[in-house]
Design a protein around this motif. Sequence first.
Motif, PDB file in Angstrom:
ATOM      1  N   ILE A 266      49.159  67.111  18.612  1.00  0.00           N
ATOM      2  CA  ILE A 266      48.115  66.260  19.180  1.00  0.00           C
ATOM      3  C   ILE A 266      48.616  65.585  20.451  1.00  0.00           C
ATOM      4  N   ALA A 267      49.855  65.129  20.426  1.00  0.00           N
ATOM      5  CA  ALA A 267      50.424  64.418  21.581  1.00  0.00           C
ATOM      6  C   ALA A 267      50.493  65.293  22.825  1.00  0.00           C
ATOM      7  N   VAL A 268      50.608  66.600  22.647  1.00  0.00           N
ATOM      8  CA  VAL A 268      50.601  67.533  23.782  1.00  0.00           C
ATOM      9  C   VAL A 268      49.369  67.298  24.652  1.00  0.00           C
ATOM     10  N   HIS A 269      48.238  67.024  24.012  1.00  0.00           N
ATOM     11  CA  HIS A 269      46.979  66.849  24.745  1.00  0.00           C
ATOM     12  C   HIS A 269      46.637  65.387  24.993  1.00  0.00           C
ATOM     13  N   ALA A 270      46.904  64.536  24.000  1.00  0.00           N
ATOM     14  CA  ALA A 270      46.508  63.127  24.122  1.00  0.00           C
ATOM     15  C   ALA A 270      47.485  62.305  24.948  1.00  0.00           C
ATOM     16  N   GLY A 271      48.782  62.620  24.837  1.00  0.00           N
ATOM     17  CA  GLY A 271      49.784  61.941  25.641  1.00  0.00           C
ATOM     18  C   GLY A 271      50.409  60.732  24.970  1.00  0.00           C
ATOM     19  N   GLU A 272      51.592  60.386  25.460  1.00  0.00           N
ATOM     20  CA  GLU A 272      52.289  59.188  24.992  1.00  0.00           C
ATOM     21  C   GLU A 272      51.457  57.965  25.341  1.00  0.00           C
TER      22      GLU A 272
END
Length: 286
Positions: A266-272
Motif C-alpha cells: 500500500i505504501a508504494v502508492h500512498a507514500g510515507e
Amino acid sequence: MKKKIAWITDSTAYIPEDLKNNPDLYVIPIGIVFGNHVFEDGVDLTTEDLYRRIREVKEIPKSSQPPVGRFTELFEKLSTDYDCAIAIHVSDKISGTFAGCQSASQFVPFEVEVVDSKSMSYAITTLIYKGIALARQGLDSKEIADQLRLETAKSQNYIVLGCLDQFYKGGRMTGTQYLLGSLLRIKPIIRVNSEGVFELFERVRSEKKAYGRMTELLKQAFDKYHIQQLQIMHGNVRDKAEAFKQDIKKHFPSMDIVIGEISSAIAVHAGEGTLAIIWHNEPKSI
C-alpha cells in the motif's frame, strides 16, 4: 485428520499478532518492483526498507500481483491438510491479485472460495475475523464466503495521502487531480468506495482540516450505526496516528481504537506520511 478451512489473504491486509500466530492463515506477498528487482512484501522487504530506498534512490517503485503459480502451489499444499480454503483479497478494481487467485483455483482439485474484499488493509482483517467466527458457528465455506461478500458493503474508509506524487505515478489519480493538489497545496481525502474503486472524496486545505473532516465523518456514521472499533492505519507516522487517536478519544471516550502500519504494497502508492481511518458499520440494535 484434515482441518476444515484454510484462510488465505495477501500482504495488503493488516495482520495483527493473533492472526500471525494462527496456523490456518496464509499470506501471499505482493511484489514490489524497484528497477529490475522484485521484492516480496513482508518477506524480503519491510516498510522501513521501502521508505529508505525511496528516499535514497529517489525512485518510485511499482507493485505487482503474485504470479498464478504462487497460488496453485499453495492450493496443492493445502489440499493435503484442509478440506477447503477461503481467500479474501484486496479489491479486484485495485489489483489483479483476486483474479489471479480465482484463476489458480480452476487448476487445482481443491475447493477455494475467493472473496473480493472491495477494499484493503484492516477492512480485509475484519472480514478474516468475521469468517473465522462464522466457521466456529458451524457454517460451511460457501455460506461463510457468501456472508462475507455481503459484509464488504459495511466497510467505510477515508485516507489522507502521504505522497501525491507516488499515488499519481502509480496510476491511481488523474493528472487534473494531481495538478490541483500540487499547485494549490490541497490535501485530498480519498476512499475506496463500495465498488472497490479509489475515488476522490473531498478536497481540504490542510492536513489538520483533513483529520478534522474525517472525525466529522466518523461522528455521522456513529449516529447511524453501531461501530465496535476504529482502525487508524499509517505510513511511518506513528506519532500522528497516536495524536489523532487521542483527539478521537475526546469525542468517543469508550471507542476501541487500533493503530497499525500500512504494508509496503500500500505504501508504494500512498507514500510515507499517509494516515487512514477504517471502520465497519453494524446495524444498531433496536
